[in-house]
Each structure stands twice: as structure tokens, then as C-alpha cells.
Design an enzyme around this catalytic site. Structure first.
Site, PDB file in Angstrom:
ATOM      1  N   TYR A  11      39.346  -2.544 -13.629  1.00 13.44           N
ATOM      2  CA  TYR A  11      38.284  -1.893 -12.857  1.00 13.44           C
ATOM      3  C   TYR A  11      38.718  -0.473 -12.545  1.00 13.44           C
ATOM      4  CZ  TYR A  11      35.080  -0.883  -8.970  1.00 13.44           C
ATOM      5  OH  TYR A  11      34.141  -0.321  -8.141  1.00 13.44           O
TER       6      TYR A  11
ATOM      7  N   ASP B 197      45.385   4.663 -14.273  1.00 11.06           N
ATOM      8  CA  ASP B 197      44.638   4.507 -13.030  1.00 11.06           C
ATOM      9  C   ASP B 197      45.564   3.815 -12.037  1.00 11.06           C
ATOM     10  OD1 ASP B 197      43.044   3.941 -10.921  1.00 11.06           O
ATOM     11  OD2 ASP B 197      41.427   3.004 -12.071  1.00 11.06           O
TER      12      ASP B 197
ATOM     13  N   LYS C 146      43.176   4.822  -2.465  1.00  7.81           N
ATOM     14  CA  LYS C 146      43.683   3.815  -1.536  1.00  7.81           C
ATOM     15  C   LYS C 146      44.851   4.349  -0.703  1.00  7.81           C
ATOM     16  CE  LYS C 146      41.193   0.239  -3.772  1.00  7.81           C
ATOM     17  NZ  LYS C 146      40.915  -0.052  -5.156  1.00  7.81           N
TER      18      LYS C 146
END
Ligand SMILES: *Cc1c(COP(=O)(O)O)cnc(C)c1O
Length: 423
Positions: A144, A239, A267
Site C-alpha cells: 500500500y 516507501d 507517520k
């Protein structure tokens, strides 16, 4: 467990927001329950509006590596607030954050601060396309990278030959530019390069997949991606929105010793505030406006409150590297407890763990890719979720999300969790 106040709020929220939430997994749909509405959180604990207390292993899906409301981070945020919330002009804090990121990840020669992981990956891909002059990208099934159009794509039924949108509202013509390979499957990547000569701008990968549950790369997988992208004049994008500052201050790239061309962070880098980063090779990042022709901008980018939270969080992690040893050790203890639970209850469980990230898959199979993750018994997961919640432990409301251990989890928290798991 009394959840009446949460239920009242949920009923109202469902009239106001799709599914009553502002991000789908919060709805607890895949565990067949109603979401808990949170009142506040501190350290390792999260408290719902009915006063129930939980040991939290979701940690806001990753940012909370120091636990909730760390006093030094809160102090930095409050202090910064009094000086104004946003200026739309550069600040020294952006330099400070970028210097810290660069000190931790030397591959980040130049970077941009943005507001979410979605924005970081979308922008990194645009930079990769602008730099290479190529349109296609490769992503991996089950990885994702946020919800931008080109990344909501799955391999179609004719896997590896045809890509189809994974969401309504994504034009098929757009999805066609995204090629889908299989995690840990080198042949699937080779085949895409063979069939799309000189057309692939970049591979984007979660170096440790953590959005199909936690799935580790085989030892030769990331080196292979580095090699094949170099051979083909394509870029490698890591990522690291989850792994950055999670597998150590150097992220997965330091952990595995692979230097990507571009990296996305999110995050943890925002310390609990909306912030993300993309960057990497100077020659690529120099393509971004106003230096270059690749446009990317943001009213709130590099926001002074978000950068303050990120700076303080990274400073603490650099100052106290023993946090990483402690959270890894605690994650390994939890992994052991899951295995004991499986033995005691006679159920099939496969546990993947790396650093402070772990997933217990309710399957007898080894989980090395999306197919393996899908072999999990999600109703068994839902039962486990409910059992944990009833015993004061808040884990991800989905089989396909990671369990996060934070620096705020005390030995007592871990021991209580192990007792519940192995009871
Ligand atoms: C969470 C996540 C994103 C998206 O970040 P948002 O801030 O939710 O937009 C991208 N990539 C990975 C690996 C993620 O875990």
C-alpha cells in the site's frame, strides 16, 4: 465492556461521514464490530469515551513509536503553537528537520516536506517520471502506498499482464500505467521489464511490507530490485512511510544496506502530526519546481507545528537508540506468546516479526506474499481481536495491518499482554 457512548457517537457520525469514519479501516468492518471513539491517550494506553482503558498496539498505525503524548513532544508542539500555526513561508525548522532526516538517511540528498504519505508517494512517482521521461511504474500486489489514483491498482485476473483499478473512480487508462508484480517474486519483476522495455520509470516498494500484515523481503529480493532497476535505467523508490525511523533511525535502507534513488517517509517523521517527506538523489530532486519542471506544492507543507513534533521525535530517537533494542525485544516476546497461544489452542498461526513490527497470521502457511496473507482465516482473526479488546488490549482491527510496539510499552504492559495471549 460498556460502549454506549461510542455507539451514540457512531450513530451520529454515520450520518455525517461515509461509514462514520474519516479513514475506512477505523470502522472495524473487517472484525464485525462498531468502532470505539477515543477520548484521549497517554504513553502505552488509549482511553475510549466510555472510560475503557486499553494497552494500545495500533499506535495510530505507526507514528506513535514513543507512545502517546510524550511530554517532550507535547512541549515542543505547544511552544511552537504560540508562535503561530502556519506562515506559508520558509522557517528554520524545515532546515532542522531536513538535516535530521539526512543525518539518519544519507540517501536523502535533497527532499520536500509534504502533508501525508499519500502525497509523498504520489510526488515521488511524479519526480521519477519527470526525471526518466517514462510513464510506467511497477508496484507489488499487497503493498500500500496511499490512495492516489495510480497506486490503487491490482493485478487483474490475467495477473501480470493486465492492471485494473482497485477502487471506483480510478480511470482504467490511468491504472494501465501501473504494472503489478508479486512481492518476493523476482520472475514477476523480470517479466514486466522484458515486456515493457525502456518504459518503466520506477519500482515502488515497501522494503518490509506492512499493509498486508507484516511480510519480510527474502534476503535477495531488495538487492535484486536495486540491480534490475539500475540495469534498466529505472529508479528504485523505497516507501518507508512505515519502516522509516521504525527499523532504526536509518530505516529499512540502513537495515538492509540498500540505497534507493528516492524515499518516502511519513507517520513517525511527523511525530503524530500530519507530515511526510519525499526525497533522494539530488539530480532527481532538482527536477522539482521551482528548480525544475516537475510541479509540486502545498499550502501547509513544512508546517511549523508538524515540523516541531517531527524534530523532537527524531531527536529523542537519535538520543536514545536503546529504544530500538527494547521495542524489538518486546516484539519478539509477543511473537513467542503468539506461538504459545497457537500451541495451547491447537490453532494454526504464522508469526512474522522484524524490529518492533509484527503480524500473527491465522494460517498454517508461511506468509511471504499477498497470496500467503490471504490464506489467513479472517474470522479467527476477528475472534482474536474481540478477545483481546475484552481483555483491555487494542490491536489492529484487521488481519492485514501490523502490530506496533512502542517505547512506552512497559515490561508490565508486555507481561500482561503475554498473559492474555497465553491464557
Ligand atoms: C500509511 C502509508 C501510506 C500513506 O500514508 P498516509 O499518511 O496515510 O497518506 C503510504 N505508504 C505506506 C507504506 C503506508 O504505510
Amino acid at each position: 465492556m460498556n460502549t454506549s457512548r461510542s455507539e451514540e457517537l457512531y450513530a451520529i457520525a454515520r450520518e455525517l461521514m461515509p461509514g462514520g469514519v474519516n479513514s475506512p479501516v477505523r470502522a472495524f468492518g473487517s472484525v464485525g464490530r462498531k468502532p470505539l471513539f477515543i477520548d484521549h491517550a497517554r504513553g502505552s494506553r488509549i482511553y475510549d469515551v466510555d472510560g475503557n482503558e486499553f494497552i494500545d498496539y495500533v499506535c495510530s498505525w505507526g507514528p506513535g513509536i514513543l507512545g502517546h503524548a510524550h511530554p517532550e513532544v507535547i512541549e515542543a508542539v505547544v511552544k511552537a503553537s504560540f508562535d503561530g500555526l502556519t506562515f506559508g513561508a520558509p522557517t528554520g525548522k524545515e532546515n532542522r528537520l531536513a538535516e535530521l532526516v539526512q543525518a539518519c538517511m544519507p540517501s536523502m540528498e535533497m527532499m520536500r516536506l509534504v502533508n501525508s504519505g499519500t502525497e509523498a508517494t504520489m510526488s515521488a512517482i511524479r519526480a521519477a517520471r519527470g526525471f526518466t521521461g517514462r510513464d510506467k511504474i511497477i508496484k507489488f500486489k499487497g503493498c500500500y502506498h496511499g490512495h492516489s489514483d495510480g497506486l490503487l491498482v491490482q493485478a487483474g485476473s490475467a495477473a501480470l499482464t493486465q492492471s485494473v483499478p482497485d477502487s471506483g473512480g480510478v480511470p482504467a487508462s490511468y491504472a494501465e500505467q501501473t504494472l503489478v508484480a508479486l512481492f518476493n517474486d523476482k520472475d514477476s519483476v523480470r517479466e514486466l521489464f522484458d515486456n515493457n522495455k525502456d518504459q518503466i520509470a520506477a519500482i515502488i516498494v515497501e522494503p518490509v511490507a506492512a499493509n498486508m500484515g507484516v511480510v519480510l523481503p527474502d534476503v535477495d529480493f531488495l538487492p535484486f530490485l536495486r540491480e534490475i532497476t539500475e540495469e534498466n535505467g529505472s529508479l528504485l523508490i523505497f516507501d518507508e512511510v512505515i519502516t522509516g525511523f521504525r527499523l532504526g533511525t536509518g530505516g529499512a535502507q540502513a537495515y538492509f544496506g540498500i540505497k534507493p534513488d528516492l524515499t518516502t517517509l511519513g507517520k513517525i517523521v511527523g511525530g503524530g502530526m500530519p507530515m511526510a517527506v519525499y526525497g533522494g538523489r539530488r539530480d532527481i530532486m532538482e527536477q522539482v519546481a521551482p528548480l525544475g519542471k516537475v510541479y509540486q506544492a502545498g499550502t501547509l507543507s513544512g508546517n511549523p507545528i508538524a515540523t516541531s513534533a517531527g524534530i523532537k521525535t527524531i531527536e529523542i530517537l537519535m538520543r536514545d537508540p536503546e529504544i530500538y533494542e527494547r521495542i524489538e525485544k518486546n516484539a519478539a516476546r509477543l511473537a513467542g506468546a503468539f506461538r504459545e497461544r497457537a500451541r495451547k489452542l491447537g490453532i494454526k498461526l504464522h508469526v512474522n516479526q522484524i524490529g518492533s513490527l509484527l503480524s500473527a497470521f491465522f494460517t498454517g502457511e508461511e506468509v511471504r506474499d499477498y497470496q500467503g496473507a490471504l490464506s489467513s482465516d479472517t474470522s479467527a482473526y476477528a475472534d482474536y481481536f474481540g478477545y483481546m479488546l475484552e481483555h483491555g488490549i487494542y490491536v489492529a482491527p484487521s488481519q492485514f495491518e501490523a502490530m506496533f510496539v512502542s517505547g512506552a510499552h512497559s515490561d508490565e504492559d508486555i507481561e500482561k499482554t503475554i498473559r492474555v495471549l497465553t491464557a
